[in-house]
Scaffold this motif. Structure first.
Motif, PDB file in Angstrom:
ATOM      1  N   TRP A  65      18.112   2.803 -10.269  1.00  0.00           N
ATOM      2  CA  TRP A  65      17.330   1.723 -10.246  1.00  0.00           C
ATOM      3  C   TRP A  65      16.597   1.622  -8.868  1.00  0.00           C
ATOM      4  CZ3 TRP A  65      15.937  -0.356 -14.627  1.00  0.00           C
ATOM      5  CH2 TRP A  65      16.783  -0.279 -15.715  1.00  0.00           C
ATOM      6  N   LEU A  66      15.385   1.329  -8.967  1.00  0.00           N
ATOM      7  CA  LEU A  66      14.322   1.167  -7.749  1.00  0.00           C
ATOM      8  C   LEU A  66      14.817  -0.260  -7.172  1.00  0.00           C
ATOM      9  CD1 LEU A  66      10.984   2.264  -8.727  1.00  0.00           C
ATOM     10  CD2 LEU A  66      12.404   3.348  -7.102  1.00  0.00           C
ATOM     11  N   ASP A  67      15.214  -0.306  -6.002  1.00  0.00           N
ATOM     12  CA  ASP A  67      15.394  -1.912  -5.309  1.00  0.00           C
ATOM     13  C   ASP A  67      14.023  -2.276  -4.948  1.00  0.00           C
ATOM     14  OD1 ASP A  67      16.091  -3.617  -3.485  1.00  0.00           O
ATOM     15  OD2 ASP A  67      17.545  -2.284  -2.475  1.00  0.00           O
ATOM     16  N   PRO A  68      14.021  -3.336  -5.482  1.00  0.00           N
ATOM     17  CA  PRO A  68      12.354  -4.121  -5.132  1.00  0.00           C
ATOM     18  C   PRO A  68      12.583  -4.489  -3.726  1.00  0.00           C
ATOM     19  CG  PRO A  68      13.793  -5.437  -6.607  1.00  0.00           C
ATOM     20  CD  PRO A  68      14.816  -4.230  -6.305  1.00  0.00           C
ATOM     21  N   THR A  69      13.449  -4.367  -2.860  1.00  0.00           N
ATOM     22  CA  THR A  69      13.078  -4.785  -1.478  1.00  0.00           C
ATOM     23  C   THR A  69      12.756  -3.654  -0.637  1.00  0.00           C
ATOM     24  OG1 THR A  69      15.367  -4.719  -1.098  1.00  0.00           O
ATOM     25  CG2 THR A  69      14.743  -6.606  -1.728  1.00  0.00           C
ATOM     26  N   LYS A  70      12.862  -2.425  -1.111  1.00  0.00           N
ATOM     27  CA  LYS A  70      12.654  -1.331  -0.635  1.00  0.00           C
ATOM     28  C   LYS A  70      11.298  -0.673  -0.668  1.00  0.00           C
ATOM     29  CE  LYS A  70      17.417   0.229   0.224  1.00  0.00           C
ATOM     30  NZ  LYS A  70      18.311   1.547  -0.081  1.00  0.00           N
ATOM     31  N   THR A  71      10.744   0.228   0.117  1.00  0.00           N
ATOM     32  CA  THR A  71       9.428   0.800  -0.508  1.00  0.00           C
ATOM     33  C   THR A  71       9.957   2.073  -1.181  1.00  0.00           C
ATOM     34  OG1 THR A  71       9.639   2.504   1.563  1.00  0.00           O
ATOM     35  CG2 THR A  71       8.174   0.396   1.774  1.00  0.00           C
ATOM     36  N   VAL A  72       9.031   2.635  -1.819  1.00  0.00           N
ATOM     37  CA  VAL A  72       9.356   3.780  -2.699  1.00  0.00           C
ATOM     38  C   VAL A  72       9.854   5.048  -2.054  1.00  0.00           C
ATOM     39  CG1 VAL A  72       8.271   5.424  -4.060  1.00  0.00           C
ATOM     40  CG2 VAL A  72       7.573   3.377  -4.519  1.00  0.00           C
ATOM     41  N   HIS A  73       9.403   5.284  -0.744  1.00  0.00           N
ATOM     42  CA  HIS A  73       9.956   6.568  -0.070  1.00  0.00           C
ATOM     43  C   HIS A  73      11.301   6.036   0.546  1.00  0.00           C
ATOM     44  CE1 HIS A  73       6.382   8.467  -0.518  1.00  0.00           C
ATOM     45  NE2 HIS A  73       5.418   7.609  -0.224  1.00  0.00           N
ATOM     46  N   GLN A  74      11.769   5.016   0.724  1.00  0.00           N
ATOM     47  CA  GLN A  74      12.906   4.729   1.168  1.00  0.00           C
ATOM     48  C   GLN A  74      14.152   4.855   0.003  1.00  0.00           C
ATOM     49  OE1 GLN A  74      12.319   0.508   2.249  1.00  0.00           O
ATOM     50  NE2 GLN A  74      12.838   1.136   4.217  1.00  0.00           N
ATOM     51  N   HIS A  75      13.855   5.526  -1.168  1.00  0.00           N
ATOM     52  CA  HIS A  75      14.714   5.740  -2.180  1.00  0.00           C
ATOM     53  C   HIS A  75      14.739   7.364  -1.923  1.00  0.00           C
ATOM     54  CE1 HIS A  75      13.290   1.899  -3.782  1.00  0.00           C
ATOM     55  NE2 HIS A  75      14.624   1.983  -4.273  1.00  0.00           N
TER      56      HIS A  75
END
Length: 144
Positions: A65-75
Motif C-alpha cells: 500500500w502506498l503511504d499517503p505521507t510519503k512521495t511516490v519515490h520514497q516507496h
C-alpha cells in the motif's frame, strides 16, 4: 500503454480502478501520495475515503500500500515510470450495508467480487448460490 517520455520533473502514473477503467495521474515530482489519492477520490466522487487506498506491486509481484505521507519515490519497491497503481479497499467494514455512501458500498462490492474471482477471498460452496444472487442483484442495481 504508452511510454513515458516526459521530463524528469514530471510524474506519470496510471491507476487501475475496480471497474476496469484506468485513470491517468500526472503532476510534478515530489508531491505526496495524498495529493494523488485526492485526485482519485474526486474522480470517483468518493466521500468515505478512509476505507480505500492505492497499492502497487514490486518486481516480485508482492503488493504494497502506498503511504499517503510519503512521495511516490520514497516507496523503494515501486517500479516505473510509468507507475501502475491499483485502487482498492484497504480496510473492510463488518457490514458494508451500514455504510452511508452508495459509492462506497458499490466499490466494496466490486472489490469482493474481484477477490472471489481471483481466489483471494475463499467462498464456501454452500454460500455460492446466495452470493451469486447478491452479485446479480448488485449488477442490476448498478445498471439502472
Amino acid at each position: 500503454m504508452m511510454c513515458f517520455r516526459g521530463n524528469r520533473d514530471e510524474f506519470y502514473g496510471e491507476v487501475l480502478l475496480l471497474d476496469g477503467r484506468k485513470l491517468t495521474l500526472t503532476s510534478e515530482q515530489g508531491i505526496t501520495v495524498s495529493v494523488h489519492l485526492v485526485q482519485v477520490f474526486a474522480h470517483l466522487n468518493l466521500v468515505q475515503v478512509q476505507f480505500f487506498g492505492l497499492r502497487f506491486c514490486d518486481c516480485n509481484q508482492r503488493s504494497f500500500w502506498l503511504d499517503p505521507t510519503k512521495t511516490v519515490h520514497q516507496h523503494r519497491q515501486l517500479i516505473g515510470p510509468p507507475y501502475i497503481f491499483y485502487f482498492g479497499v484497504k480496510f473492510y467494514v463488518e457490514d458494508p450495508t451500514k455504510m452511508k455512501e452508495e459509492t462506497s458500498r458499490g466499490l466494496f462490492y466490486l472489490q469482493v467480487r474481484q477477490d472471489i474471482r481471483r481466489g483471494v477471498l475463499p467462498c464456501p460452496t454452500h454460500l455460492r448460490p446466495h452470493l451469486l444472487a447478491l452479485m446479480q442483484q448488485g449488477r442490476n442495481t448498478n445498471n439502472h
